[in-house]
Motif scaffolding. Structure first.
Motif, PDB file in Angstrom:
ATOM      1  N   MET A   1     -54.613  96.519 -21.745  1.00 44.69           N
ATOM      2  CA  MET A   1     -54.386  95.405 -22.640  1.00 44.69           C
ATOM      3  C   MET A   1     -52.889  95.310 -22.931  1.00 44.69           C
ATOM      4  O   MET A   1     -52.223  96.328 -23.115  1.00 44.69           O
ATOM      5  N   ASP A   2     -52.419  94.125 -22.998  1.00 48.49           N
ATOM      6  CA  ASP A   2     -51.001  93.877 -23.196  1.00 48.49           C
ATOM      7  C   ASP A   2     -50.632  94.146 -24.654  1.00 48.49           C
ATOM      8  O   ASP A   2     -51.396  93.883 -25.583  1.00 48.49           O
ATOM      9  N   ILE A   3     -49.479  94.678 -24.900  1.00 49.12           N
ATOM     10  CA  ILE A   3     -48.991  95.012 -26.234  1.00 49.12           C
ATOM     11  C   ILE A   3     -48.876  93.779 -27.105  1.00 49.12           C
ATOM     12  O   ILE A   3     -49.058  93.843 -28.317  1.00 49.12           O
ATOM     13  N   ALA A   4     -48.615  92.622 -26.528  1.00 50.27           N
ATOM     14  CA  ALA A   4     -48.501  91.377 -27.296  1.00 50.27           C
ATOM     15  C   ALA A   4     -49.856  90.991 -27.887  1.00 50.27           C
ATOM     16  O   ALA A   4     -49.942  90.490 -29.017  1.00 50.27           O
ATOM     17  N   TYR A   5     -50.937  91.254 -27.124  1.00 53.29           N
ATOM     18  CA  TYR A   5     -52.280  90.964 -27.652  1.00 53.29           C
ATOM     19  C   TYR A   5     -52.627  91.867 -28.843  1.00 53.29           C
ATOM     20  O   TYR A   5     -53.212  91.440 -29.824  1.00 53.29           O
ATOM     21  N   ILE A   6     -52.259  93.104 -28.724  1.00 53.59           N
ATOM     22  CA  ILE A   6     -52.535  94.062 -29.817  1.00 53.59           C
ATOM     23  C   ILE A   6     -51.780  93.648 -31.072  1.00 53.59           C
ATOM     24  O   ILE A   6     -52.315  93.660 -32.180  1.00 53.59           O
ATOM     25  N   THR A   7     -50.550  93.255 -30.933  1.00 52.44           N
ATOM     26  CA  THR A   7     -49.748  92.813 -32.072  1.00 52.44           C
ATOM     27  C   THR A   7     -50.342  91.552 -32.683  1.00 52.44           C
ATOM     28  O   THR A   7     -50.471  91.427 -33.918  1.00 52.44           O
ATOM     29  N   LEU A   9     -53.510  90.457 -32.454  1.00 54.39           N
ATOM     30  CA  LEU A   9     -54.798  90.778 -33.080  1.00 54.39           C
ATOM     31  C   LEU A   9     -54.604  91.527 -34.402  1.00 54.39           C
ATOM     32  O   LEU A   9     -55.341  91.303 -35.369  1.00 54.39           O
ATOM     33  N   SER A  10     -53.631  92.407 -34.460  1.00 50.48           N
ATOM     34  CA  SER A  10     -53.343  93.134 -35.701  1.00 50.48           C
ATOM     35  C   SER A  10     -52.885  92.173 -36.798  1.00 50.48           C
ATOM     36  O   SER A  10     -53.301  92.274 -37.953  1.00 50.48           O
ATOM     37  N   ALA A  11     -52.036  91.231 -36.428  1.00 55.94           N
ATOM     38  CA  ALA A  11     -51.559  90.237 -37.400  1.00 55.94           C
ATOM     39  C   ALA A  11     -52.706  89.353 -37.867  1.00 55.94           C
ATOM     40  O   ALA A  11     -52.842  89.066 -39.067  1.00 55.94           O
ATOM     41  N   LEU A  12     -53.560  88.945 -36.936  1.00 59.32           N
ATOM     42  CA  LEU A  12     -54.718  88.119 -37.275  1.00 59.32           C
ATOM     43  C   LEU A  12     -55.690  88.885 -38.179  1.00 59.32           C
ATOM     44  O   LEU A  12     -56.172  88.349 -39.185  1.00 59.32           O
TER      45      LEU A  12
END
Length: 151
Positions: A1-7, A9-12
């Motif tokens: 999973m790309d780090i941008a997706y994790i960031t 999703l965490s913000a969401l």
């Protein structure tokens, strides 16, 4: 999973949790305010009812002391107030109010007192003259209990 997706999703997820927390806090606060307002309204209604009942009972008892002529309208008014208490108040308040109305009714059957006799009675046997004491003390206790804050 790309780090941008994790960031993202965490913000969401943080936004959702923050929004839910704010919404829940607002709902709980509003609920507490509504409950406090309702209790205040109940206390005010009972205060008015108790005050009116005590004033009517005192007037009717005074009439019963000085005359043997039964005042049906006044007794019916007292019974009406007791019926209002059946809707709003505890059974012990209703029972005390019923007993008070019964005592007032029995007082009409006694011989009427002259002014001098009333003064002597008031000085010598205070409890017979203070028929409203028990009711007023119970009413005060009920109002204090109702007005006490919820834990």
């Amino acid at each position: 999973m790309d780090i941008a997706y994790i960031t993202a999703l965490s913000a969401l997820a943080g936004s959702v949790v923050g929004g839910l927390t704010a919404g829940l806090t607002t709902w709980l606060s509003h609920r507490a305010q509504v409950r406090a307002s309702h209790r205040g309204h109940q206390v005010a209604r009972r205060q008015d009812l108790f005050s009116d009942f005590i004033a009517s009972a005192a007037k009717t008892f005074g009439n019963a002391l000085v005359t043997n002529e039964l005042q049906i309208v006044e007794l019916v008014e007292l019974h009406g107030r007791v019926s209002q208490m059946r809707v709003l108040c505890s059974p012990k308040i209703v029972a005390c109010a019923d007993a008070l109305v019964h005592t007032i009714g029995k007082t009409y059957a006694r011989p009427a007192f002259a002014a001098r006799e009333l003064l002597e009675l008031a000085e010598s046997r205070r409890s017979e003259m203070d028929v409203l004491r028990q009711f007023s003390e119970m009413a005060r206790d009920e109002l204090e209990e109702l007005a006490a804050p919820l834990l």
